[in-house]
Motif scaffolding. Structure first.
Motif, short mmCIF file in Angstrom:
data_model
loop_
_atom_site.label_atom_id
_atom_site.label_comp_id
_atom_site.label_asym_id
_atom_site.label_seq_id
_atom_site.Cartn_x
_atom_site.Cartn_y
_atom_site.Cartn_z
N PRO A 56 -5.90 0.46 3.86
CA PRO A 56 -5.23 -0.80 4.21
C PRO A 56 -4.31 -0.67 5.43
O PRO A 56 -4.26 -1.57 6.28
N MET A 57 -3.58 0.43 5.52
CA MET A 57 -2.69 0.64 6.66
C MET A 57 -3.49 0.81 7.95
O MET A 57 -3.13 0.26 9.00
N LEU A 58 -4.56 1.56 7.89
CA LEU A 58 -5.39 1.78 9.08
C LEU A 58 -6.02 0.47 9.55
O LEU A 58 -6.07 0.18 10.75
N GLY A 59 -6.50 -0.33 8.61
CA GLY A 59 -7.07 -1.63 8.96
C GLY A 59 -6.04 -2.56 9.56
O GLY A 59 -6.34 -3.35 10.46
N LYS A 60 -4.80 -2.49 9.07
CA LYS A 60 -3.74 -3.34 9.58
C LYS A 60 -3.45 -3.06 11.06
O LYS A 60 -3.28 -3.97 11.86
N PHE A 61 -3.40 -1.80 11.42
CA PHE A 61 -2.98 -1.44 12.78
C PHE A 61 -4.13 -1.34 13.77
O PHE A 61 -3.91 -1.42 14.97
N HIS A 62 -5.34 -1.13 13.29
CA HIS A 62 -6.48 -1.00 14.21
C HIS A 62 -7.44 -2.18 14.16
O HIS A 62 -8.32 -2.28 15.01
N GLY A 63 -7.31 -3.02 13.15
CA GLY A 63 -8.23 -4.14 13.02
C GLY A 63 -9.43 -3.78 12.16
O GLY A 63 -9.66 -2.62 11.80
N ALA A 64 -10.24 -4.81 11.86
CA ALA A 64 -11.37 -4.63 10.95
C ALA A 64 -12.43 -3.68 11.49
O ALA A 64 -13.17 -3.06 10.73
N SER B 191 0.83 -1.20 0.00
CA SER B 191 0.00 0.00 0.00
C SER B 191 0.88 1.26 0.00
O SER B 191 0.55 2.26 -0.63
N LYS B 192 2.00 1.18 0.70
CA LYS B 192 2.93 2.32 0.71
C LYS B 192 3.53 2.52 -0.68
O LYS B 192 3.56 3.64 -1.20
N SER B 193 4.03 1.43 -1.26
CA SER B 193 4.69 1.55 -2.56
C SER B 193 3.70 1.98 -3.63
O SER B 193 4.04 2.76 -4.53
N HIS B 194 2.45 1.48 -3.53
CA HIS B 194 1.43 1.88 -4.51
C HIS B 194 1.17 3.38 -4.42
O HIS B 194 1.09 4.06 -5.45
N ALA B 195 1.01 3.89 -3.22
CA ALA B 195 0.74 5.31 -3.05
C ALA B 195 1.91 6.17 -3.52
O ALA B 195 1.73 7.22 -4.14
N LEU B 196 3.15 5.71 -3.23
CA LEU B 196 4.32 6.47 -3.63
C LEU B 196 4.48 6.46 -5.15
O LEU B 196 4.84 7.48 -5.75
N MET B 197 4.21 5.32 -5.78
CA MET B 197 4.29 5.25 -7.25
C MET B 197 3.22 6.12 -7.89
O MET B 197 3.46 6.79 -8.90
N ASP B 198 2.02 6.13 -7.30
CA ASP B 198 0.94 6.96 -7.82
C ASP B 198 1.31 8.44 -7.69
O ASP B 198 1.05 9.23 -8.60
N ALA B 199 1.92 8.80 -6.56
CA ALA B 199 2.37 10.18 -6.37
C ALA B 199 3.44 10.55 -7.39
O ALA B 199 3.43 11.65 -7.94
N ALA B 200 4.36 9.60 -7.67
CA ALA B 200 5.43 9.86 -8.64
C ALA B 200 4.85 10.08 -10.04
O ALA B 200 5.27 10.98 -10.78
N LYS B 201 3.85 9.25 -10.42
CA LYS B 201 3.21 9.41 -11.73
C LYS B 201 2.49 10.76 -11.82
O LYS B 201 2.54 11.44 -12.85
N THR B 202 1.86 11.14 -10.71
CA THR B 202 1.14 12.42 -10.69
C THR B 202 2.10 13.58 -10.91
O THR B 202 1.85 14.48 -11.72
#
Length: 303
Positions: free
Chosen positions: A268-276, A103-114
């Motif tokens: 995805p990150m929020l769900g990972k650290f706080h649960g469903a 999720s981190k890499s996806h967001a960073l790649m999306d930011a780079a494309k932008t």
């Protein structure tokens, strides 16, 4: 009258997409169309920026303004969200393991494309500003299509307004984030010598960088639009980095600082650290802020 002529058509386009189900606009086509349209408009924004006189000076101004707003939002929002979490029962992270790296890499790649699309537009604008005209009018027209597609996507996500506004934690987080963010914008306008409505407009993206810069530029201020773009892009990237640490304090901080992106990029990150159990809170908070972005920015820009 200015507010009505600015906000009215944009809001109509958004609500039309949300309320009217046109079968040809399937979720797949809407998602693909949104992605392509956002990149096109960002390229045109870059063109408008590159066509400006004294470009380097204006980029410096936009960057400086973005830093000031960024610091103010971070301090005020995180402080307010920490207090609201203590008062209204924000939860703590149960799982402190490393979050999903994809999720981190996806967001960073999306930011780079932008950024690449914007830079490409700037380069074209520098060399083609004398023979390519009508770009600002084209951006304004594409804005209506963009907001229509956003409305379609919100409806297709089965986000029912009544259910979302009944999620008390999500509503509290959204209200605190909106109030502290607008307060930061108001203070920042005095620090930077902007009008109060410009300060409020530039911070009203709540992290949605692919829309805030587009709206403000399309409404006639490419420098302020660049400020909003840089501000919200930085906010999304920092939110992804800070979620593991903010989650240890309380959920109000991690969800609220994610802003409008709590319902998509940072979910995805929020769900990972706080649960469903945090998912409905994230969707409610992110949706409330997302639905306000195309309302508040034209509203403040039209004053």
């Amino acid at each position: 009258m200015t507010i009505l002529t600015t906000l009215g058509p944009l809001l109509i386009a958004l609500l039309f997409g949300y309320w009217v189900n046109i079968k040809v606009f399937t979720p797949t086509r809407v998602a693909k169309g949104l992605e392509q349209l956002v990149y096109l408009i960002l390229g045109l924004i870059g063109f408008s920026l590159g066509a400006l006189d004294n470009l380097a000076e204006k980029l410096f101004i936009a960057g400086y303004q973005a830093i000031i707003f960024f610091v103010l939002i971070s301090v005020l929002s995180l402080g307010g969200l920490y207090l609201s979490g203590l008062r209204f029962g924000g939860t703590h992270a149960d799982n402190l393991a490393q979050g999903p790296s994809d999720s981190k890499s996806h967001a960073l790649m999306d930011a780079a494309k932008t950024i690449a699309w914007v830079i490409g537009g700037v380069v074209v604008g520098i060399f083609a500003k004398d023979w390519l005209t009508g770009v600002d009018e084209l951006v304004t027209g594409l804005l209506y299509v963009l907001l229509f597609l956003i409305g379609c996507q919100l409806r297709q996500g089965n986000h029912r307004l009544r259910k979302l506004f009944l999620n008390s934690q999500g509503v509290i987080i959204a209200l605190v984030t909106i109030f502290t963010t607008l307060l930061a914008g108001w203070i920042g306008s005095f620090v930077l010598g902007l009008s109060w409505n410009q300060g409020l407009a530039v911070v009203s993206g709540f992290g949605w960088y692919s829309l805030s810069g587009i709206l403000i530029t399309g409404l006639g201020d490419p420098v302020l639009g660049t400020t909003a773009f840089l501000l919200d892009l930085g906010r999304e990237i920092l939110a992804l980095m800070l979620i593991p640490f903010l989650a240890r304090l309380n959920s109000h901080m991690s969800v609220g600082y994610s802003g409008a992106t709590a319902m998509d990029f940072t979910l995805p990150m929020l769900g990972k650290f706080h649960g469903a159990q945090i998912i409905p809170v994230c969707i409610a908070s992110g949706f409330i802020m997302s639905i306000l972005v195309p309302v508040l920015i034209p509203l403040f820009m039209g004053i």
